[in-house]
Write a protein that holds these residues in place. Structure first.
Motif, PDB file in Angstrom:
ATOM      1  N   ILE A 155      62.560  -6.059 -39.384  1.00  0.00           N
ATOM      2  CA  ILE A 155      63.874  -5.732 -39.980  1.00  0.00           C
ATOM      3  C   ILE A 155      64.831  -5.143 -38.944  1.00  0.00           C
ATOM      4  O   ILE A 155      65.813  -4.490 -39.292  1.00  0.00           O
ATOM      5  CB  ILE A 155      63.724  -4.760 -41.181  1.00  0.00           C
ATOM      6  N   ASP A 156      64.572  -5.394 -37.669  1.00  0.00           N
ATOM      7  CA  ASP A 156      65.419  -4.822 -36.608  1.00  0.00           C
ATOM      8  C   ASP A 156      66.891  -5.216 -36.760  1.00  0.00           C
ATOM      9  O   ASP A 156      67.794  -4.398 -36.529  1.00  0.00           O
ATOM     10  CB  ASP A 156      64.896  -5.231 -35.227  1.00  0.00           C
ATOM     11  N   LEU A 157      67.139  -6.441 -37.191  1.00  0.00           N
ATOM     12  CA  LEU A 157      68.540  -6.897 -37.313  1.00  0.00           C
ATOM     13  C   LEU A 157      69.230  -6.219 -38.504  1.00  0.00           C
ATOM     14  O   LEU A 157      70.427  -5.911 -38.460  1.00  0.00           O
ATOM     15  CB  LEU A 157      68.598  -8.413 -37.452  1.00  0.00           C
ATOM     16  N   HIS A 158      68.457  -5.948 -39.573  1.00  0.00           N
ATOM     17  CA  HIS A 158      69.018  -5.209 -40.724  1.00  0.00           C
ATOM     18  C   HIS A 158      69.473  -3.826 -40.246  1.00  0.00           C
ATOM     19  O   HIS A 158      70.588  -3.389 -40.535  1.00  0.00           O
ATOM     20  CB  HIS A 158      67.943  -5.011 -41.810  1.00  0.00           C
ATOM     21  N   PRO A 181      70.428 -15.395 -35.987  1.00  0.00           N
ATOM     22  CA  PRO A 181      70.748 -15.343 -37.410  1.00  0.00           C
ATOM     23  C   PRO A 181      69.605 -14.797 -38.260  1.00  0.00           C
ATOM     24  O   PRO A 181      68.432 -15.044 -37.992  1.00  0.00           O
ATOM     25  CB  PRO A 181      71.020 -16.812 -37.756  1.00  0.00           C
ATOM     26  N   SER A 182      69.978 -14.054 -39.282  1.00  0.00           N
ATOM     27  CA  SER A 182      69.026 -13.566 -40.282  1.00  0.00           C
ATOM     28  C   SER A 182      69.744 -13.522 -41.620  1.00  0.00           C
ATOM     29  O   SER A 182      70.761 -12.830 -41.768  1.00  0.00           O
ATOM     30  CB  SER A 182      68.532 -12.155 -39.928  1.00  0.00           C
ATOM     31  N   VAL A 183      69.205 -14.242 -42.605  1.00  0.00           N
ATOM     32  CA  VAL A 183      69.816 -14.282 -43.939  1.00  0.00           C
ATOM     33  C   VAL A 183      69.856 -12.876 -44.526  1.00  0.00           C
ATOM     34  O   VAL A 183      70.913 -12.371 -44.908  1.00  0.00           O
ATOM     35  CB  VAL A 183      69.036 -15.244 -44.865  1.00  0.00           C
ATOM     36  N   GLY A 184      68.714 -12.217 -44.582  1.00  0.00           N
ATOM     37  CA  GLY A 184      68.646 -10.892 -45.211  1.00  0.00           C
ATOM     38  C   GLY A 184      69.470  -9.867 -44.484  1.00  0.00           C
ATOM     39  O   GLY A 184      70.153  -9.051 -45.109  1.00  0.00           O
ATOM     40  N   ALA A 185      69.475  -9.915 -43.158  1.00  0.00           N
ATOM     41  CA  ALA A 185      70.251  -8.915 -42.403  1.00  0.00           C
ATOM     42  C   ALA A 185      71.744  -9.146 -42.616  1.00  0.00           C
ATOM     43  O   ALA A 185      72.521  -8.187 -42.728  1.00  0.00           O
ATOM     44  CB  ALA A 185      69.890  -8.997 -40.921  1.00  0.00           C
ATOM     45  N   THR A 214      63.539 -24.153 -43.965  1.00  0.00           N
ATOM     46  CA  THR A 214      62.137 -23.769 -43.724  1.00  0.00           C
ATOM     47  C   THR A 214      61.365 -23.676 -45.039  1.00  0.00           C
ATOM     48  O   THR A 214      60.173 -23.970 -45.087  1.00  0.00           O
ATOM     49  CB  THR A 214      62.053 -22.438 -42.962  1.00  0.00           C
ATOM     50  N   ASP A 215      62.058 -23.311 -46.122  1.00  0.00           N
ATOM     51  CA  ASP A 215      61.354 -23.147 -47.409  1.00  0.00           C
ATOM     52  C   ASP A 215      60.871 -24.477 -47.984  1.00  0.00           C
ATOM     53  O   ASP A 215      60.080 -24.474 -48.927  1.00  0.00           O
ATOM     54  CB  ASP A 215      62.265 -22.454 -48.429  1.00  0.00           C
ATOM     55  N   LEU A 216      61.362 -25.591 -47.440  1.00  0.00           N
ATOM     56  CA  LEU A 216      60.875 -26.900 -47.923  1.00  0.00           C
ATOM     57  C   LEU A 216      59.958 -27.570 -46.899  1.00  0.00           C
ATOM     58  O   LEU A 216      59.516 -28.709 -47.109  1.00  0.00           O
ATOM     59  CB  LEU A 216      62.055 -27.809 -48.274  1.00  0.00           C
ATOM     60  N   ASN A 270      60.881 -23.916 -36.866  1.00  0.00           N
ATOM     61  CA  ASN A 270      61.641 -23.084 -35.927  1.00  0.00           C
ATOM     62  C   ASN A 270      62.000 -21.704 -36.449  1.00  0.00           C
ATOM     63  O   ASN A 270      62.552 -20.888 -35.717  1.00  0.00           O
ATOM     64  CB  ASN A 270      62.964 -23.791 -35.562  1.00  0.00           C
ATOM     65  N   ILE A 271      61.743 -21.414 -37.722  1.00  0.00           N
ATOM     66  CA  ILE A 271      62.235 -20.153 -38.304  1.00  0.00           C
ATOM     67  C   ILE A 271      61.147 -19.086 -38.364  1.00  0.00           C
ATOM     68  O   ILE A 271      61.347 -17.964 -37.895  1.00  0.00           O
ATOM     69  CB  ILE A 271      62.839 -20.393 -39.730  1.00  0.00           C
ATOM     70  N   PHE A 272      59.988 -19.428 -38.944  1.00  0.00           N
ATOM     71  CA  PHE A 272      58.908 -18.428 -39.067  1.00  0.00           C
ATOM     72  C   PHE A 272      57.734 -18.804 -38.178  1.00  0.00           C
ATOM     73  O   PHE A 272      57.434 -19.990 -37.988  1.00  0.00           O
ATOM     74  CB  PHE A 272      58.451 -18.324 -40.540  1.00  0.00           C
TER      75      PHE A 272
END
Ligand code: EPZ
Length: 419
Positions: A126-129, A165-169, A308-310, A330-332
């Motif tokens: 969570i560093d980016l958050h 990029p980070s969706v949650g952050a 990535t979720d698909l 490439n994401i996780f």
């Protein structure tokens, strides 16, 4: 999580029929967190009744909010937020509770959350958050009990640049900025629809956000949000899952009210394997009779790239292609967790770092186990394309994101049942 039940799937039936797409899990969760910034009533229509939403509802109630359901409409009233601490037992069950950090700091100037921790698909830092919220005036320490403690004298507008990029952050930065004092500029923000929908919700509730849909957002802080009635958009990952279900069974199928504008990458891959589709007045018509071509190379990416979720679900489809394919994640860092379970069904998948090479062939039904949400959905899709019967254990992982995958697939003509 101990196995509380599974899903039995009869393979080999070409799908057809039609299914309505549920509300989006990943759009609903940050919008629910945002409701804390309104001291009145927030009404969310089309809210998916999934485990993660119900858990987020529990968290909001534990903070002092009131909630009620009428069908798929969730009402949240947050006049009296009496607490800023997310209970450990609740927060640890859903890592996305981290998205409460920005709105709790904005509402209470304080927040205590369990560290979200990693999960099977990756370490999930969570560093980016924390970077973004520090720039807005947040201070963070780890308590003796191993909790994340945040506080602020009052969040103030800032220039935030994300190095990656980070969706949650991005969502946390927006939630911290929307009621901060002054103007915030976010550069390098995620452009996923779930960020865009959060911004649309916030503007509808009185926020002042510009640049929506781009990686550069300008946010003018407002004192607080207002009451609003908002419709949660359809879930692009659930919709993509059902496109893959049609593909692997070489069937047809009609998706009702899918988020078609957000499905470009998935539908592009679907056409690459030979799928054909048409979209007309809210209906996506699928024809998968020829959806057997391999894909020599594809990779996941940030939006509008292949989600990535698909990845796991599409991987399942490629195990039945006529030839070999390759997918790069490439994401996780650990998102091929489902491969050993697919191999139990006869899938021929070779992993080399972040790339899976898949030799298409036949799948045979077997007893397999879901270990995380999207891998579990991939096993159900594989079961549809396998010969014989498949039993996917631990369906509660799947129920975190799909309201009722068995019900939905049966609407498309599948023969599945939960036990
Ligand atoms: C959201 O997770 C989604 N979850 C995920 O969906 C989705 O896979 C992901 O975005 C990517 O699209 C929800 O919306 C609840 P990220 P999030 O921050 O926000 C690294 C599902 O199945 N990173 O964009 O956690 C991280 O390790 C779930 O519905 C940092 O390094 O994703 C990852 O490699 C799974 N530091 C990459 O960024 C940070 O501070 C992308 O993560 C944050 C993230």
């Amino acid at each position: 999580m101990c196995g509380l039940g599974g899903i039995r799937i009869k393979g080999g039936i070409p799908l057809e029929g039609e299914v309505r797409i549920q509300g989006s899990k990943n759009a609903a969760l940050p919008v629910m967190a945002a409701a804390l910034l309104n001291r009145g009533t927030t009404v969310l229509k089309g809210c998916p009744r999934i485990a993660d939403v119900l858990l987020m509802e529990e968290v909001l109630k534990s903070l002092g909010a009131g909630t009620s359901w009428q069908g798929d409409t969730l009402e949240i009233w947050a006049r009296n937020i009496s607490c800023c601490q997310v209970e450990k037992k609740l927060g640890e069950r859903m890592r996305s509770s981290i998205v409460l950090l920005g709105s709790l700091l904005g509402r209470c100037k304080e927040a205590v959350l369990p560290f979200p921790g990693g999960c099977v698909i990756g370490s999930r830092p969570i560093d980016l958050h924390l970077k973004a919220l520090r720039e807005l005036g947040g201070e963070f320490v780890e308590t003796e009990e191993g909790l994340l403690y945040g506080r602020t004298r009052g969040l103030k507008g800032a220039e935030i640049s994300f190095p990656r990029p980070s969706v949650g952050a991005t969502q946390n930065a927006v939630l911290g900025a929307v009621c901060a004092q002054g103007t915030t500029v976010i550069r390098g923000g995620s452009r996923e629809p779930e960020v865009t929908w959060l911004c649309r919700f916030l503007n509808q509730a009185g926020g002042k956000i510009g640049g929506i849909g781009t990686s550069c957002l300008t946010i003018q802080g407002v004192p607080r949000l207002q009451d609003t009635v908002f419709t949660i958009p359809a879930d692009r990952i659930a919709a993509g899952t059902y496109v893959c279900a049609s593909a692997i069974t070489r069937g047809k199928g009609i998706l009702l009210e899918p988020p078609i504008k957000e499905m470009g990458a998935l539908l592009g891959a679907y056409e690459k394997i030979g799928g054909q589709y048409a979209y007309n007045s809210g209906k996506l018509f699928l024809c998968s009779q020829r959806a057997y071509r391999p894909v020599r190379w594809m990779e996941t990416g940030v939006y509008p790239g292949f989600p990535t979720d698909l990845q796991s679900v599409f991987l399942a489809v490629l195990t039945r292609a006529w030839g070999w394919s390759q997918i790069k994640e490439n994401i996780f860092e650990d998102r091929f967790k489902v491969v050993p379970q697919l191999r139990k069904m006869g899938a021929q998948i070779h992993l080399e770092g972040q790339t899976a090479r898949i030799q298409g062939g036949r799948l045979s039904g077997n007893i397999v186990r879901a270990e995380e949400l999207r891998g579990g959905a991939a096993l159900v899709v594989a079961g549809l394309g396998a010969q014989g019967e498949t039993y996917v254990e631990d369906r509660e992982f799947i129920e975190r994101g799909y309201e009722d995958i068995s019900r939905d697939l049966n609407c498309l003509g599948a023969r599945t049942e939960k036990d």
